[in-house]
Scaffold this motif. Structure first.
Motif, PDB file in Angstrom:
ATOM      1  N   ASP A   1      48.057  51.474  43.441  1.00 11.60           N
ATOM      2  CA  ASP A   1      49.386  51.290  44.014  1.00 11.60           C
ATOM      3  C   ASP A   1      49.748  49.814  43.806  1.00 11.60           C
ATOM      4  N   PRO A   2      51.026  49.455  43.899  1.00 17.62           N
ATOM      5  CA  PRO A   2      51.429  48.078  43.598  1.00 17.62           C
ATOM      6  C   PRO A   2      50.693  47.012  44.424  1.00 17.62           C
ATOM      7  N   GLU A   3      50.418  47.280  45.693  1.00 16.58           N
ATOM      8  CA  GLU A   3      49.721  46.301  46.544  1.00 16.58           C
ATOM      9  C   GLU A   3      48.302  46.038  46.048  1.00 16.58           C
ATOM     10  N   ARG A   4      47.592  47.090  45.730  1.00 17.05           N
ATOM     11  CA  ARG A   4      46.215  46.914  45.256  1.00 17.05           C
ATOM     12  C   ARG A   4      46.171  46.312  43.852  1.00 17.05           C
ATOM     13  N   TRP A   5      47.157  46.624  43.017  1.00 22.69           N
ATOM     14  CA  TRP A   5      47.216  46.011  41.688  1.00 22.69           C
ATOM     15  C   TRP A   5      47.431  44.505  41.823  1.00 22.69           C
ATOM     16  N   ALA A   6      48.331  44.110  42.723  1.00 21.67           N
ATOM     17  CA  ALA A   6      48.576  42.678  42.948  1.00 21.67           C
ATOM     18  C   ALA A   6      47.303  41.990  43.435  1.00 21.67           C
ATOM     19  N   ALA A   7      46.564  42.637  44.339  1.00 22.35           N
ATOM     20  CA  ALA A   7      45.312  42.058  44.835  1.00 22.35           C
ATOM     21  C   ALA A   7      44.274  41.974  43.717  1.00 22.35           C
ATOM     22  N   PHE A   8      44.183  43.012  42.896  1.00 24.42           N
ATOM     23  CA  PHE A   8      43.235  43.016  41.789  1.00 24.42           C
ATOM     24  C   PHE A   8      43.541  41.901  40.796  1.00 24.42           C
ATOM     25  N   THR A   9      44.793  41.796  40.358  1.00 28.42           N
ATOM     26  CA  THR A   9      45.131  40.767  39.368  1.00 28.42           C
ATOM     27  C   THR A   9      44.993  39.364  39.948  1.00 28.42           C
ATOM     28  N   ALA A  10      45.273  39.194  41.246  1.00 31.51           N
ATOM     29  CA  ALA A  10      45.044  37.890  41.886  1.00 31.51           C
ATOM     30  C   ALA A  10      43.552  37.571  41.874  1.00 31.51           C
ATOM     31  N   GLY A  11      42.726  38.558  42.156  1.00 36.42           N
ATOM     32  CA  GLY A  11      41.279  38.363  42.134  1.00 36.42           C
ATOM     33  C   GLY A  11      40.777  37.985  40.756  1.00 36.42           C
ATOM     34  N   VAL A  12      41.339  38.596  39.720  1.00 37.30           N
ATOM     35  CA  VAL A  12      40.954  38.252  38.345  1.00 37.30           C
ATOM     36  C   VAL A  12      41.304  36.792  38.071  1.00 37.30           C
ATOM     37  N   ARG A  13      42.532  36.399  38.415  1.00 44.32           N
ATOM     38  CA  ARG A  13      42.958  35.008  38.183  1.00 44.32           C
ATOM     39  C   ARG A  13      42.104  34.008  38.953  1.00 44.32           C
ATOM     40  N   GLU A  14      41.654  34.390  40.146  1.00 44.01           N
ATOM     41  CA  GLU A  14      40.872  33.487  41.000  1.00 44.01           C
ATOM     42  C   GLU A  14      39.384  33.497  40.673  1.00 44.01           C
ATOM     43  N   GLY A  15      38.955  34.337  39.735  1.00 45.29           N
ATOM     44  CA  GLY A  15      37.552  34.366  39.334  1.00 45.29           C
ATOM     45  C   GLY A  15      36.669  35.220  40.218  1.00 45.29           C
ATOM     46  N   ASP A  16      37.276  36.077  41.047  1.00 50.11           N
ATOM     47  CA  ASP A  16      36.493  36.922  41.956  1.00 50.11           C
ATOM     48  C   ASP A  16      35.550  37.873  41.227  1.00 50.11           C
ATOM     49  N   PHE A  17      35.811  38.162  39.964  1.00 52.48           N
ATOM     50  CA  PHE A  17      34.993  39.116  39.235  1.00 52.48           C
ATOM     51  C   PHE A  17      34.078  38.458  38.208  1.00 52.48           C
TER      52      PHE A  17
END
Length: 88
Positions: free
Chosen positions: A43-59
């Protein structure tokens, strides 16, 4: 329904990455090398959280902390401490 427009990263010159499309208000992700297999749906909320996590190096592999949770030895959660995804 019209055909989805699949996009992939401009840094992915070959067909080994993922492709993303918005279909009926949800974000779908598929393996570019296997486009007819299963897709992930966000869903849009989880996609935003996922892409923010990618940008922040969470993965980044070095940052991940995994736990089995149920004692089975299977990783149930693999999220960096303080991650954008930790609250989802």
């Amino acid at each position: 329904m019209s055909r989805p427009v699949w996009r992939k990263s401009s840094s992915d010159a070959d067909a080994t990455g993922v492709e993303v499309a918005v279909i009926e208000g949800v974000v779908t992700v598929r393996d570019a090398a296997r486009p007819y297999e299963a897709v992930l749906v966000f869903d849009p909320e989880r996609w935003a959280a996922f892409t923010a996590g990618v940008r922040e190096g969470d993965f980044d592999l070095e940052a991940l902390t995994c736990s089995a949770g149920d004692g089975s030895g299977v990783d149930a959660a693999c999220v960096a401490p303080g991650s954008t995804l930790a609250g989802l």
